[in-house]
Design a protein around this motif. Structure first.
Motif, PDB file in Angstrom:
ATOM      1  N   SER A 140       0.831  -1.221   0.000  1.00 10.55           N
ATOM      2  CA  SER A 140       0.000   0.000   0.000  1.00 10.55           C
ATOM      3  C   SER A 140       0.852   1.251   0.000  1.00 10.55           C
ATOM      4  N   PHE A 141       2.158   1.073   0.221  1.00  4.60           N
ATOM      5  CA  PHE A 141       3.021   2.248   0.333  1.00  4.60           C
ATOM      6  C   PHE A 141       3.674   2.623  -0.999  1.00  4.60           C
ATOM      7  N   GLU A 142       3.393   1.843  -2.050  1.00  2.00           N
ATOM      8  CA  GLU A 142       4.115   2.084  -3.308  1.00  2.00           C
ATOM      9  C   GLU A 142       3.995   3.518  -3.791  1.00  2.00           C
ATOM     10  N   LEU A 143       2.809   4.048  -3.618  1.00  2.00           N
ATOM     11  CA  LEU A 143       2.520   5.426  -4.018  1.00  2.00           C
ATOM     12  C   LEU A 143       3.448   6.451  -3.394  1.00  2.00           C
ATOM     13  N   ILE A 144       3.897   6.124  -2.202  1.00  2.00           N
ATOM     14  CA  ILE A 144       4.640   7.122  -1.416  1.00  2.00           C
ATOM     15  C   ILE A 144       6.061   6.657  -1.130  1.00  2.00           C
ATOM     16  N   ASN A 145       6.536   5.730  -1.981  1.00  4.03           N
ATOM     17  CA  ASN A 145       7.868   5.162  -1.729  1.00  4.03           C
ATOM     18  C   ASN A 145       8.970   6.212  -1.702  1.00  4.03           C
ATOM     19  N   THR A 146       8.884   7.164  -2.631  1.00  2.83           N
ATOM     20  CA  THR A 146       9.929   8.198  -2.689  1.00  2.83           C
ATOM     21  C   THR A 146       9.955   9.003  -1.399  1.00  2.83           C
ATOM     22  N   GLN A 147       8.773   9.419  -0.970  1.00  2.00           N
ATOM     23  CA  GLN A 147       8.714  10.232   0.254  1.00  2.00           C
ATOM     24  C   GLN A 147       9.101   9.412   1.487  1.00  2.00           C
ATOM     25  N   LEU A 148       8.692   8.133   1.491  1.00  2.00           N
ATOM     26  CA  LEU A 148       9.069   7.290   2.637  1.00  2.00           C
ATOM     27  C   LEU A 148      10.577   7.112   2.704  1.00  2.00           C
ATOM     28  N   TYR A 149      11.205   7.067   1.527  1.00  3.43           N
ATOM     29  CA  TYR A 149      12.658   6.952   1.480  1.00  3.43           C
ATOM     30  C   TYR A 149      13.294   8.195   2.118  1.00  3.43           C
ATOM     31  N   SER A 150      12.733   9.372   1.780  1.00  2.00           N
ATOM     32  CA  SER A 150      13.243  10.610   2.399  1.00  2.00           C
ATOM     33  C   SER A 150      13.054  10.591   3.905  1.00  2.00           C
ATOM     34  N   VAL A 151      11.878  10.115   4.337  1.00  2.00           N
ATOM     35  CA  VAL A 151      11.612  10.050   5.778  1.00  2.00           C
ATOM     36  C   VAL A 151      12.651   9.157   6.451  1.00  2.00           C
ATOM     37  N   GLU A 152      12.907   8.019   5.801  1.00  2.00           N
ATOM     38  CA  GLU A 152      13.889   7.064   6.333  1.00  2.00           C
ATOM     39  C   GLU A 152      15.263   7.715   6.484  1.00  2.00           C
ATOM     40  N   GLU A 153      15.643   8.437   5.439  1.00  4.27           N
ATOM     41  CA  GLU A 153      16.939   9.132   5.479  1.00  4.27           C
ATOM     42  C   GLU A 153      16.990  10.139   6.621  1.00  4.27           C
ATOM     43  N   ARG A 154      15.885  10.848   6.782  1.00  7.43           N
ATOM     44  CA  ARG A 154      15.854  11.880   7.814  1.00  7.43           C
ATOM     45  C   ARG A 154      15.834  11.263   9.203  1.00  7.43           C
ATOM     46  N   ILE A 155      15.170  10.139   9.342  1.00  9.49           N
ATOM     47  CA  ILE A 155      15.186   9.460  10.643  1.00  9.49           C
ATOM     48  C   ILE A 155      16.624   9.049  10.973  1.00  9.49           C
ATOM     49  N   ARG A 156      17.280   8.451   9.975  1.00 11.54           N
ATOM     50  CA  ARG A 156      18.665   8.014  10.214  1.00 11.54           C
ATOM     51  C   ARG A 156      19.578   9.192  10.546  1.00 11.54           C
ATOM     52  N   SER A 157      19.326  10.322   9.885  1.00 12.39           N
ATOM     53  CA  SER A 157      20.229  11.462  10.087  1.00 12.39           C
ATOM     54  C   SER A 157      20.029  12.114  11.452  1.00 12.39           C
ATOM     55  N   GLN A 158      18.942  11.798  12.135  1.00 16.62           N
ATOM     56  CA  GLN A 158      18.698  12.408  13.442  1.00 16.62           C
ATOM     57  C   GLN A 158      19.795  12.082  14.448  1.00 16.62           C
ATOM     58  N   ALA A 159      20.355  10.875  14.296  1.00 23.82           N
ATOM     59  CA  ALA A 159      21.390  10.461  15.248  1.00 23.82           C
ATOM     60  C   ALA A 159      22.528  11.468  15.283  1.00 23.82           C
ATOM     61  N   ARG A 160      22.785  12.099  14.139  1.00 22.27           N
ATOM     62  CA  ARG A 160      23.896  13.054  14.070  1.00 22.27           C
ATOM     63  C   ARG A 160      23.627  14.327  14.875  1.00 22.27           C
ATOM     64  N   GLU A 161      22.372  14.531  15.251  1.00 20.99           N
ATOM     65  CA  GLU A 161      22.026  15.717  16.046  1.00 20.99           C
ATOM     66  C   GLU A 161      22.448  15.550  17.509  1.00 20.99           C
ATOM     67  N   PHE A 162      22.814  14.331  17.864  1.00 19.89           N
ATOM     68  CA  PHE A 162      23.152  14.060  19.262  1.00 19.89           C
ATOM     69  C   PHE A 162      24.654  14.109  19.483  1.00 19.89           C
ATOM     70  N   ASP A 163      25.027  14.167  20.736  1.00 19.56           N
ATOM     71  CA  ASP A 163      26.427  14.060  21.107  1.00 19.56           C
ATOM     72  C   ASP A 163      26.987  12.743  20.542  1.00 19.56           C
ATOM     73  N   PRO A 164      28.250  12.754  20.058  1.00 22.95           N
ATOM     74  CA  PRO A 164      28.816  11.520  19.494  1.00 22.95           C
ATOM     75  C   PRO A 164      28.758  10.335  20.462  1.00 22.95           C
ATOM     76  N   ALA A 165      28.737  10.637  21.769  1.00 21.09           N
ATOM     77  CA  ALA A 165      28.675   9.543  22.754  1.00 21.09           C
ATOM     78  C   ALA A 165      27.315   8.863  22.750  1.00 21.09           C
ATOM     79  N   VAL A 166      26.341   9.503  22.163  1.00 20.11           N
ATOM     80  CA  VAL A 166      24.962   9.032  22.244  1.00 20.11           C
ATOM     81  C   VAL A 166      24.451   8.506  20.913  1.00 20.11           C
ATOM     82  N   ASP A 167      25.045   8.972  19.803  1.00 18.02           N
ATOM     83  CA  ASP A 167      24.401   8.735  18.513  1.00 18.02           C
ATOM     84  C   ASP A 167      24.290   7.262  18.104  1.00 18.02           C
TER      85      ASP A 167
END
Lengths: 344, 344
Positions: free
Chosen positions: A23-50
């Motif tokens: 059911s997500f095929e329609l929004i695969n591109t946007q979900l991919y961006s969301v995934e990337e952004r979720i992964r990139s959140q770790a970089r917002e933290f202190d290196p000891a935490v990421d």
């Protein structure tokens, strides 16, 4: 447990996930961006935490809440950057609650991977959940309209209160089915409701559309929790990627069990109650078999399908677009999955 | 432990609290309103949850963060309703972190009362902390200026990250004094900094005043944590209302201990390290005595007083008002309390 129910999960959990993901095929591109952004959140933290943050974000699943926010975004206008932000925030809140749930349940696996508490212990996991939660709510304050972050924080508060009430009512054999619904609406469906409601809100949809989408999310989320509760009783441990039967062992009385408790004679009820209170491996198996044979599972399946039917009707109020069909297809997918638990 | 240090706490913890509370006289009326509003928050929750919330809110202490927000409010203009809101939000975040801290530390008492985990177990306490946290961040979204809730959420995120780093570095005998400061600035001072910064921000003070107040809060909060760390080594258990020596037993290396580790010969260092790693009652007592006799406590006291002096100088940049004097008096009170730990 596995032996009893294997017939219901021939295709395996992965295939079940894939059914939903279609059911997500329609929004695969946007979900991919969301995934990337979720992964990139770790970089917002202190290196000891990421490292902890990355691990918790990567293991949190199907991205159902992001998908719902995006599909509603498409179905009520356009999918804009705000929908991606919303998706990221909701998924981080979800990830935070999973980390704390796993501590509480003493779960050692989630989606086939060791849980944070299994890997680093409860102390780090309590704090990791807090970090994710604080970060999600910090991100949510980036919306220029404060109402969005207000509704997100409110949903998060409902999730936590729902979890407390669930914990209080463990092993409470007087739990009414109405109480069960209240608990799962708070602990699970509130976040789905926020995804759908705010997906429409961001597009400045009319108030009645926003309300309809909130209701859509609430019904879909409730059905999803019913599915998850059935899976715990009748899933396939290897494919589900987590320990099954844990709800019963922990005294969480879910819909299939509540139905058989309600439908039993006094003598049967006493036997079931004793098995629930003992909660050993054999007792859990007995209860699972009872839920299947005595129609508890069938009643839960019917309840889940009814909710999904109502959600599909709500979606019909939207203009006919591929995204509206995506929402309906998402309901249909979940309906198919729940249906597999019905006695054949 | 109690025997070693009683001379430093003749007047008792209650008298120490009272010394700090003298600085609050100016803002007693507003603090009373804050207290009422904190208590009334419980009613915002489901009736099944509000008892836990009330308990956690009532046992959380001296209301230092609210006092700081209010005093800075008065010192940079007027104390307005926004300052009361800020005070409530910060205190709820603080209460949430205390609930989780007590789980992590396995503490059974706080301020003489059983902790939430001692009363209801870890499961309810994890969720109770989450509830308080979510509710606080929900309240923070009521500010019409989104920047306020953003900075509050950011401080909350720093607090959680600081706690994780502290946990990672337990029993790490290579912890540098700079790392200790980084940890306490995040886990404690960030919330004090937010109180003071936003106290000025709400009054639309010039950017340099807002920055000076943030720095004031950071220095005051850091000094406060140093005081609390000294108290854990050399306090009076009965009056402090909590188990002492718990930092050392849990491997938390605080400033007095880091100072003596730094100043020791290699042989002494090996002895101290072994005692820290064993962490039994007798070892903790030995370490406390060493911290006192070898100047670790004196060095920590000097560091705390230096920070408070710098904070007082920052306050001097504000116009001369009774609230500015209140801020300076607050620093002086804390300075007096820290001073009692110096070897006489």
């Amino acid at each position: 447990m596995v032996r009893v129910v294997k017939s219901f999960t021939k295709a395996g959990q992965q295939a079940q996930d894939n059914r939903i993901k279609q059911s997500f095929e329609l929004i695969n591109t946007q979900l991919y961006s969301v995934e990337e952004r979720i992964r990139s959140q770790a970089r917002e933290f202190d290196p000891a935490v990421d490292g902890y943050i990355s691990y918790a974000c990567e293991s949190s699943g199907k991205r159902l809440r992001p998908a719902l926010a995006l599909l509603v975004g498409g179905a009520t206008g356009n999918i804009c950057p705000g929908h991606l932000d919303l998706a990221v925030v909701l998924e981080l809140i979800h990830a935070a609650t999973l980390v704390h749930d796993d501590i509480i349940d003493g779960a050692d696996k989630r989606r086939g991977q060791p849980t944070a508490n299994a890997k680093w212990g409860n102390t780090i996991s309590v704090l990791l959940g807090d970090c994710l939660f604080a970060h999600a709510l910090k991100l949510s304050t980036n919306f220029s309209n404060g109402e969005i972050s207000r509704r997100i924080a409110s949903a998060a508060s409902d999730v936590c209160s729902g979890e407390i009430i669930q914990t209080q009512r463990r092993f409470d054999l007087k739990l009414a089915i109405g109480d069960y619904y209240k608990i799962i609406e708070m602990k699970t469906a509130a976040l789905f409701a926020a995804a759908a409601e705010l997906g429409a809100f961001i597009n400045e949809a009319p108030p009645e559309v926003i309300a309809a989408m909130k209701s859509f999310g609430m019904k879909f989320g409730t059905a999803y929790q019913i599915y998850d509760d059935c899976l715990d009783i009748a899933g396939d441990e290897k494919n589900a990627g987590k320990t099954l039967g844990s709800d019963l062992r922990k005294g969480k009385l879910t819909l299939p069990i509540l139905h058989i408790l309600n439908a039993s004679t006094e003598a049967q009820r006493q036997g079931l109650s004793a098995a629930i209170l003992r909660g050993s491996g054999g007792d859990v198996e007995t209860l699972a078999v009872a839920a299947l044979r005595q129609g508890g599972m069938a009643a839960a399946v019917a309840a889940g399908r009814k909710l999904l039917g109502e959600a599909m009707n709500l979606a019909c109020e939207l203009p006919a677009t591929k995204y509206r069909e995506g929402l309906r297809d998402l309901c249909a997918s979940l309906g198919d999955l729940i249906g597999r638990f019905a006695m054949e």
